[in-house]
Scaffold this motif. Sequence first.
Motif, short mmCIF file in Angstrom:
data_model
loop_
_atom_site.label_atom_id
_atom_site.label_comp_id
_atom_site.label_asym_id
_atom_site.label_seq_id
_atom_site.Cartn_x
_atom_site.Cartn_y
_atom_site.Cartn_z
N GLY A 88 0.79 -1.23 0.00
CA GLY A 88 0.00 0.00 0.00
C GLY A 88 0.82 1.27 0.00
N HIS A 89 2.12 1.16 -0.26
CA HIS A 89 2.93 2.38 -0.33
C HIS A 89 2.73 3.07 -1.68
CE1 HIS A 89 4.85 1.50 3.42
NE2 HIS A 89 5.21 0.29 3.00
N ARG A 90 3.08 4.37 -1.72
CA ARG A 90 3.07 5.10 -2.99
C ARG A 90 4.45 4.89 -3.60
NH1 ARG A 90 3.22 10.46 -5.49
NH2 ARG A 90 4.64 11.36 -3.97
N VAL A 91 4.49 4.19 -4.72
CA VAL A 91 5.79 3.82 -5.28
C VAL A 91 6.07 4.61 -6.55
CG1 VAL A 91 7.20 1.93 -6.18
CG2 VAL A 91 5.60 1.50 -4.31
N ILE A 92 7.23 5.22 -6.60
CA ILE A 92 7.66 5.94 -7.80
C ILE A 92 8.83 5.17 -8.40
CG2 ILE A 92 8.56 8.11 -8.70
CD1 ILE A 92 7.20 9.51 -6.33
N LYS A 93 8.66 4.74 -9.66
CA LYS A 93 9.72 3.97 -10.32
C LYS A 93 10.61 4.92 -11.09
CE LYS A 93 6.12 1.88 -11.74
NZ LYS A 93 5.20 1.20 -12.67
N ARG A 94 11.90 4.74 -10.96
CA ARG A 94 12.83 5.60 -11.68
C ARG A 94 13.81 4.75 -12.47
NH1 ARG A 94 9.94 9.24 -11.88
NH2 ARG A 94 10.09 11.26 -10.87
N ASN A 95 13.69 4.82 -13.78
CA ASN A 95 14.62 4.10 -14.65
C ASN A 95 15.68 5.12 -15.08
OD1 ASN A 95 15.89 2.42 -16.44
ND2 ASN A 95 14.01 1.75 -17.47
N HIS A 96 16.78 5.13 -14.35
CA HIS A 96 17.82 6.15 -14.49
C HIS A 96 18.70 5.84 -15.71
CE1 HIS A 96 20.04 9.38 -12.29
NE2 HIS A 96 21.14 8.81 -12.72
N LEU A 97 18.06 5.91 -16.86
CA LEU A 97 18.71 5.57 -18.13
C LEU A 97 19.98 6.39 -18.36
CD1 LEU A 97 18.19 4.09 -20.96
CD2 LEU A 97 17.10 6.22 -21.65
N GLY A 98 21.04 5.71 -18.77
CA GLY A 98 22.27 6.43 -19.13
C GLY A 98 22.07 7.05 -20.51
N ASP A 99 21.68 8.32 -20.54
CA ASP A 99 21.35 8.92 -21.83
C ASP A 99 22.09 10.24 -22.06
OD1 ASP A 99 20.15 10.58 -20.05
OD2 ASP A 99 18.14 10.48 -20.91
N TRP A 100 23.21 10.41 -21.38
CA TRP A 100 23.94 11.67 -21.54
C TRP A 100 25.42 11.41 -21.35
CZ3 TRP A 100 21.85 15.65 -23.77
CH2 TRP A 100 22.49 16.90 -23.71
N GLY A 101 26.22 12.30 -21.86
CA GLY A 101 27.66 12.17 -21.62
C GLY A 101 28.46 12.07 -22.89
N THR A 102 29.77 11.96 -22.75
CA THR A 102 30.68 12.02 -23.90
C THR A 102 30.45 10.95 -24.98
OG1 THR A 102 32.26 11.02 -22.42
CG2 THR A 102 32.60 13.32 -22.94
N PRO A 103 30.01 9.72 -24.66
CA PRO A 103 29.84 8.74 -25.74
C PRO A 103 28.87 9.21 -26.83
CG PRO A 103 29.56 7.67 -23.61
CD PRO A 103 29.71 9.13 -23.34
N PHE A 104 27.99 10.16 -26.49
CA PHE A 104 27.00 10.57 -27.49
C PHE A 104 27.61 11.31 -28.66
CE2 PHE A 104 24.28 9.22 -24.17
CZ PHE A 104 23.29 8.58 -24.88
N GLY A 105 28.78 11.87 -28.47
CA GLY A 105 29.46 12.49 -29.60
C GLY A 105 29.72 11.46 -30.68
N MET A 106 30.34 10.36 -30.29
CA MET A 106 30.69 9.34 -31.28
C MET A 106 29.43 8.62 -31.78
SD MET A 106 32.32 6.13 -29.16
CE MET A 106 31.20 4.98 -28.35
N LEU A 107 28.45 8.44 -30.91
CA LEU A 107 27.23 7.73 -31.34
C LEU A 107 26.49 8.55 -32.39
CD1 LEU A 107 26.09 6.35 -27.86
CD2 LEU A 107 26.93 5.00 -29.79
N ILE A 108 26.41 9.85 -32.18
CA ILE A 108 25.70 10.69 -33.15
C ILE A 108 26.47 10.78 -34.47
CG2 ILE A 108 24.94 13.07 -33.63
CD1 ILE A 108 24.27 13.25 -30.59
N GLU A 109 27.80 10.89 -34.39
CA GLU A 109 28.59 10.95 -35.63
C GLU A 109 28.44 9.64 -36.41
OE1 GLU A 109 30.08 13.40 -37.26
OE2 GLU A 109 29.32 14.72 -35.67
N HIS A 110 28.43 8.54 -35.71
CA HIS A 110 28.26 7.25 -36.38
C HIS A 110 26.87 7.18 -37.03
CE1 HIS A 110 28.43 3.04 -37.36
NE2 HIS A 110 27.45 2.74 -36.51
N LEU A 111 25.89 7.68 -36.31
CA LEU A 111 24.53 7.71 -36.85
C LEU A 111 24.50 8.51 -38.16
CD1 LEU A 111 21.30 8.34 -34.84
CD2 LEU A 111 21.78 9.77 -36.80
#
Length: 573
Positions: free
Chosen positions: A147-170
């Motif tokens: 009966g608790h109020r539960v908040i789910k948090r999916n702390h997705l790794g979606d930021w940081g330096t790897p995105f430079g290379m991922l976007i360039e590859h895209l």
Amino acid sequence: MGTPEQILSDRLAHAFAAVVGEPVDPLVQRSQFADYQSNAALGSAKRLGRKPRDIAAAVLAAADLDDLVEDTEISGPGFINMTLRPQVLGRMIGAAGADARLGVPPVDPETVVVDYSAPNTAKEMHVGHLRSTIIGDAAVRIAEWLGHRVIKRNHLGDWGTPFGMLIEHLLDIGEAEAAAELSVGDLNGFYTAARRKFDGSDEFKERSRRRVVLLQGGDEATLRLWRLLVAESKQYFMKVYESLDVRLGEADFVGESAYNDELASVIAELDRLGLLRSSEGADCVFPAGFTGRDGEPLPLIVRKSDGGYGYATTDLAAIRDRLTTLGATRLLYVVGMPQQQHFAMVFTTAREAGWLAPPARATHIGFGSVLGADGKVLRSRAGGTIKLVDLLDEAVDRATRAIAEKNPDLDAGPRAEVARAVGIGAIKYADLSTDRLRDYTFDFDRMLSFEGNTAPYLQYAHARIRSIFRRGGVTPGHDGTPVQIAEPAERALALELLAFPDIVAAVSESMEFHRLANYLYGLATAFTAFYERCPVLKSDEPSRGSRLALCDLTARTLATGLGLLGISAPDEM
Ligand code: ARG
């Protein structure tokens, strides 16, 4: 009311207080020598300099137990053994049988945040994410069920330096191709290709660096590509969650990037509180009590020397948000043991900043690794990360074959349902039935066995009880009238059943799901012993009704307990 353990505990606590002159936890527990045992006389005797057996005798003389207990005994050095009156057991089983909550009392609801799963964009989830997802889902289920109020948090790794290379590859391969690779779940292929170019080409590396700067500067064209990567990855993760039958939804993704706007203000607040120190050009917090190997205080870096924020800063923003904005009083972080120190430092910093203060508490729900047959961390045959969907599909395939063999008459429709429940249940149960801090070996044969402490064994025990009702044409359910407890096997089963609320309370506190698993296994074993010795449908009243009530309560307890672990219990299999 309460469980036998709670009532005996209360009564003995009064008696101990009278005898010892101060509050004593009577340490009541189930025992193989009687129904329950209290071991507290030993400790008290030591403190008072008296003989434990004398204390035990004085406590028994002072205790008001007559209405509950038919026999007491002082055994060994001073244990108090207690055997309940069968009428008391019968009354309690009757009441639990009529209670949709199986005797579990309502709680004072609190806001609980569960941080779990948290894979990384454009990267395959690994078995550590699988464990986090399974354990976190069980934590969510038990808290929600209570009966608790539960908040789910999916702390997705979606930021940081790897995105430079991922976007360039895209950009190199084109949006359509990238979307196609990611949506079929070829996250590793995509990530590895980007990585290979990054490591092999200075030109690509330079482009990637520039791209990170554009991303962080909020360049709209870059953000659009970033969003595409994140969206495709989320879709793939959602497929995994659906096959796993966990309660994570789209709305629960609150990735690292969600805290970007808070990072500067977190640092400003830490600075205002005097917690910030500069060290080698970086802004750091030195939470009390953490030192490195050389004895020097350990820093939690909140702003790197290049001005960038990192993983720790995001977690500080997240914890502040959860405690202050969301008003949570319980935070659970279901993340592998290698991050134990990271969370300890984040929690201490949050305490020093005044965000984390009683009654609020934060707990790292750590866990060990999943090992392959070779004793090393589980990997694919080629040595890479295992694709989780493949693992789940194989479990369901194997379960399909096992069910076809065990029950060839089951129709194709229900068979597919059951195979999914068994296959996925087996994976979850293998994980949750081991002490989470330990490593465990991933073994399809063992987890899918119908014998031993496995999901299929418990699911089968449940289905077998349900079949008693089908065969007898009896509608399950109980009106609350006391049942008759006569045979030792009935008594043993009743005692197991009445312990369910104690186990749920303990597990919701410790999040040690193996204790719930072991309890369910013990319950199924007690049921088997009962069913071998006590005929149900063929016995006369009042035995028949009483035994049916025991059967029904056992089935419901098994189904509820498995449900808290995220495992479904089919009625027929
Ligand atoms: N994405 C991280 C990883 O894959 C786990 C994040 C855990 N949660 C958190 N709040 N830090 O290791």
